[in-house]
Each structure stands twice: as structure tokens, then as C-alpha cells.
Design a protein around this motif. Sequence first.
Motif: not given
Length: 190
Positions: A38-41, A83-85, A106-114, A146-147
Motif C-alpha cells: 500500500h503506497p501510504e504504508t 488492521i496493522g501490526d 489502511q487509511p480507513a483505520y488511521q486517525s481513529k485511535g486504534y 504520528a509525531i
Amino acid sequence: MSTHQEHHAPVRFLQGERVYLRPLGQDDVDFYYQSLYHPETRKLTGTQKHYTREQIAQYLASKAQDSSSVLLAIALCENDQLIGDVQIGGIDTYNRNAFIRIAIHQPAYQSKGYGSEALLLMLDYGFGILNLHRIELNVFAYNERAILAYEKLGFQREGVQRQALYYDHRYHDSILMSMLAGEYREKYGK
């Protein structure tokens, strides 16, 4: 016919409110492989090399045998969706330090506190079970989201590795951050 049906629910090694962490196995090779492309990852992790499915399978098998590393999948409690590791690695039992890294794939799960919840589960494991004194991480300067999340969790900036990453025709700084066991316990009351 038996009334007992076998249902193999995923193992929940570390349990949070919205996510849980479990070991990555050979059943996860395709997820890990697809996520890696995935390009963003790739950008957020600084991944430049290509890997085959076989290399990913070997990597996951080797991590299961590596006593200096704990690599876990991040899954949603509500539906077991991966959703990640997250990983604590480079565990130095003499000096009681290690690094931590995380990827929400995946961007759909980012910025949600997971990711923050998964990191807290791993920090609790690192400081409370592994008895680590210091956990560090590196984050690329362009990953401002992330910072901010790391600072909110209690990580302190230690320094900048200037132009440590060459990605997409440019050099980028890498920021070194860490948390000490005493800082973790003071912030989280452990």
C-alpha cells in the motif's frame, strides 16, 4: 451429528477496549504482503525494498522464533478485522531497552485511535511484563500525525537523525523519541 461446533476464535494475547493484539502466523502472510504494497504504508514506514510472499512467510516464521522481538497483529475487537501490526524489537535484557514500531495498514483505520490503543497495550507489556526500562522509536519528520500521537502518549523527543531516509527523490530527517518506565508509570498510574 455433533451439536458441538468447533469455532476457532483468534487468540487475544493483549486485550484492549477496541483492539486486541495477537501473534502473526502463516495465515496472515497474504494480509502482511498486501499491506506492504500500500503506497501510504510504504511511505510512512520508509519501506523501499520489494518482498515476495515467500520472503514474508519466512520473516513471520523467523519472528515467531526470535526471543529479542515480539511481533503482533492488531485486530478490531468487534469483528476480528486485521488492521496493522506492532512490534517491540531489539530487546536488550542487560540494559533493559528495546525499540517499538507500529503500522496501521489502511487509511480507513488511521486517525481513529486504534494505533494509540495498540501502542499502549505494547508499552504496558514492555514495561510491565518484559521489565524494560526504556523503549524508543524512530519516526520520519514528514509523519506529523504520528509525531503528535507519540507525544500525546508520552514519548519524548531525543534528537534528529538528519537526512537519514532517502525516499521519493529526497532526503528526510528521522526523529528519535523514547519513553522511560518511570515516565510511563507516572502518566498511566501503573
